[in-house]
Design a protein around this motif. Structure first.
Motif, PDB file in Angstrom:
ATOM      1  N   TYR A 153      -0.294   4.868  -1.365  1.00 52.30           N
ATOM      2  CA  TYR A 153      -0.508   6.009  -0.471  1.00 52.30           C
ATOM      3  C   TYR A 153       0.371   7.195  -0.836  1.00 52.30           C
ATOM      4  O   TYR A 153       0.107   8.318  -0.385  1.00 52.30           O
TER       5      TYR A 153
ATOM      6  N   THR B 184      -7.373   9.082   5.557  1.00 54.64           N
ATOM      7  CA  THR B 184      -7.088   8.314   4.341  1.00 54.64           C
ATOM      8  C   THR B 184      -6.804   6.849   4.656  1.00 54.64           C
ATOM      9  O   THR B 184      -6.799   6.017   3.750  1.00 54.64           O
ATOM     10  N   LEU B 185      -6.562   6.530   5.925  1.00 58.38           N
ATOM     11  CA  LEU B 185      -6.420   5.126   6.313  1.00 58.38           C
ATOM     12  C   LEU B 185      -7.713   4.349   6.107  1.00 58.38           C
ATOM     13  O   LEU B 185      -7.713   3.116   6.171  1.00 58.38           O
TER      14      LEU B 185
ATOM     15  N   ALA C  64      -7.279   1.630   3.450  1.00 55.54           N
ATOM     16  CA  ALA C  64      -6.542   0.447   3.896  1.00 55.54           C
ATOM     17  C   ALA C  64      -7.376  -0.381   4.873  1.00 55.54           C
ATOM     18  O   ALA C  64      -7.388  -1.616   4.809  1.00 55.54           O
TER      19      ALA C  64
ATOM     20  N   ARG D 114       0.705   7.546  10.145  1.00 58.01           N
ATOM     21  CA  ARG D 114      -0.581   8.179  10.403  1.00 58.01           C
ATOM     22  C   ARG D 114      -0.881   8.105  11.900  1.00 58.01           C
ATOM     23  O   ARG D 114      -0.245   7.383  12.656  1.00 58.01           O
TER      24      ARG D 114
ATOM     25  N   LEU E 207       0.805  -1.223   0.000  1.00 52.69           N
ATOM     26  CA  LEU E 207       0.000   0.000   0.000  1.00 52.69           C
ATOM     27  C   LEU E 207       0.841   1.276   0.000  1.00 52.69           C
ATOM     28  O   LEU E 207       0.329   2.357  -0.334  1.00 52.69           O
TER      29      LEU E 207
ATOM     30  N   LEU F 146       2.639   3.616   8.130  1.00 48.69           N
ATOM     31  CA  LEU F 146       2.294   4.641   7.138  1.00 48.69           C
ATOM     32  C   LEU F 146       2.361   6.057   7.715  1.00 48.69           C
ATOM     33  O   LEU F 146       1.955   7.023   7.065  1.00 48.69           O
TER      34      LEU F 146
ATOM     35  N   VAL G  23      -2.072   8.804  -2.900  1.00 46.52           N
ATOM     36  CA  VAL G  23      -3.152   9.302  -2.034  1.00 46.52           C
ATOM     37  C   VAL G  23      -2.721  10.590  -1.347  1.00 46.52           C
ATOM     38  O   VAL G  23      -3.495  11.561  -1.257  1.00 46.52           O
ATOM     39  N   ASN G  24      -1.482  10.629  -0.863  1.00 47.21           N
ATOM     40  CA  ASN G  24      -0.967  11.855  -0.243  1.00 47.21           C
ATOM     41  C   ASN G  24      -0.947  13.010  -1.233  1.00 47.21           C
ATOM     42  O   ASN G  24      -1.230  14.161  -0.883  1.00 47.21           O
TER      43      ASN G  24
END
Length: 264
Positions: free
Chosen positions: A125, A138-139, A142, A217, A121, A215, A128-129
């Protein structure tokens, strides 16, 4: 024969109570130790935990993690239901031959360790970022993958308990559209299964640590891990509160399951 049955019943009862006692010791002793640790001395941990404004001012990172996890749980449950419920119903009604493939895809995350999922992922991501920013919400994407096996099993069990095809054919015969069949005919009959899937999703998201940490987060478990380095008492108290919340959610899940069985 009656004496043999009575002895067998006594042995089963003794075994059942022994198992319950062992499980009680195994689970309750750590919980009791956590409660004792968080209330040791003149600690005001629990009163601070119940005072949200004061908690936010004293432990801003923890408050941010709690808010982030609640948002992640909410959006993950919504996205999971929007994707999985119509798909499961449509496969049952129109594409039964694809059911093994859909089941395989939904159960696949069970066979993949979380750290391997993160490796796969991470490039995703990065984009995504770029498009959505680095928000912890945004998690949701996942976590939706992570909860698929459990949510699919719950919804599939609900669909197996009713005659979906007969209900759909009756509704279509009365002029209902496919959207009406799904939303107003099938969905009310699997309400308890949908709630079960949502409860499982919330419990899993609130307890997830690996993906969020790797990740970079923020969520509740990451905040607890960081808090443990500066305030062990508050960290243990929040862990205990999260554990109790997960237990309550699973208890509600069990009660909904019992009601569904009783209504049949």
């Amino acid at each position: 024969m009656a004496g043999l049955r009575a002895r067998r019943a006594r042995r089963q009862s003794t075994f059942r109570w022994t198992v319950l006692a062992v499980m009680g010791v195994f689970f309750l002793l750590p919980l009791a130790a956590m409660v004792e640790f968080t209330t040791r001395g003149d600690s005001n941990t629990w009163s601070l935990l119940a005072d949200w404004p004061q908690l936010s001012a004293t432990y801003p990172d923890l408050a941010e993690g709690i808010v982030a996890s609640l948002g992640q749980a909410l959006f993950t449950a919504l996205l999971m239901l929007v994707l999985l419920v119509p798909t499961a119903i449509w496969v049952r009604l129109r594409l039964p031959g694809l059911r093994p493939l859909v089941e395989f895809i939904c159960l696949l995350p069970l066979t993949i360790p979380a750290i391997v999922l993160v490796v796969g992922l991470a490039p995703v991501y990065a984009w995504v970022n770029y498009f959505l920013g680095g928000s912890s919400l945004t998690l949701t994407f996942a976590y939706t993958i992570l909860v698929l096996p459990y949510a699919y099993r719950a919804i599939d069990a609900g669909l197996s308990a009713i005659d979906v095809k007969t209900l759909a054919e009756a509704a279509r015969g009365l002029g209902a559209s496919w959207f009406t069949v799904m939303a107003r005919v099938v969905l009310p009959n699997i309400r308890s299964a949908v709630l079960s899937a949502a409860f499982l999703t919330v419990a899993l998201v609130l307890g997830e640590f690996t993906i969020a940490s790797l990740l970079n987060r923020t969520n509740l478990q990451v905040a607890i891990n960081l808090l443990g380095k500066s305030s062990a008492t508050m960290s243990v108290a929040v862990s205990l509160a999260a554990l109790i919340l997960a237990f309550v959610l699973l208890l509600l899940l069990s009660l909904f399951g019992d009601r569904r069985k009783a209504s049949r």
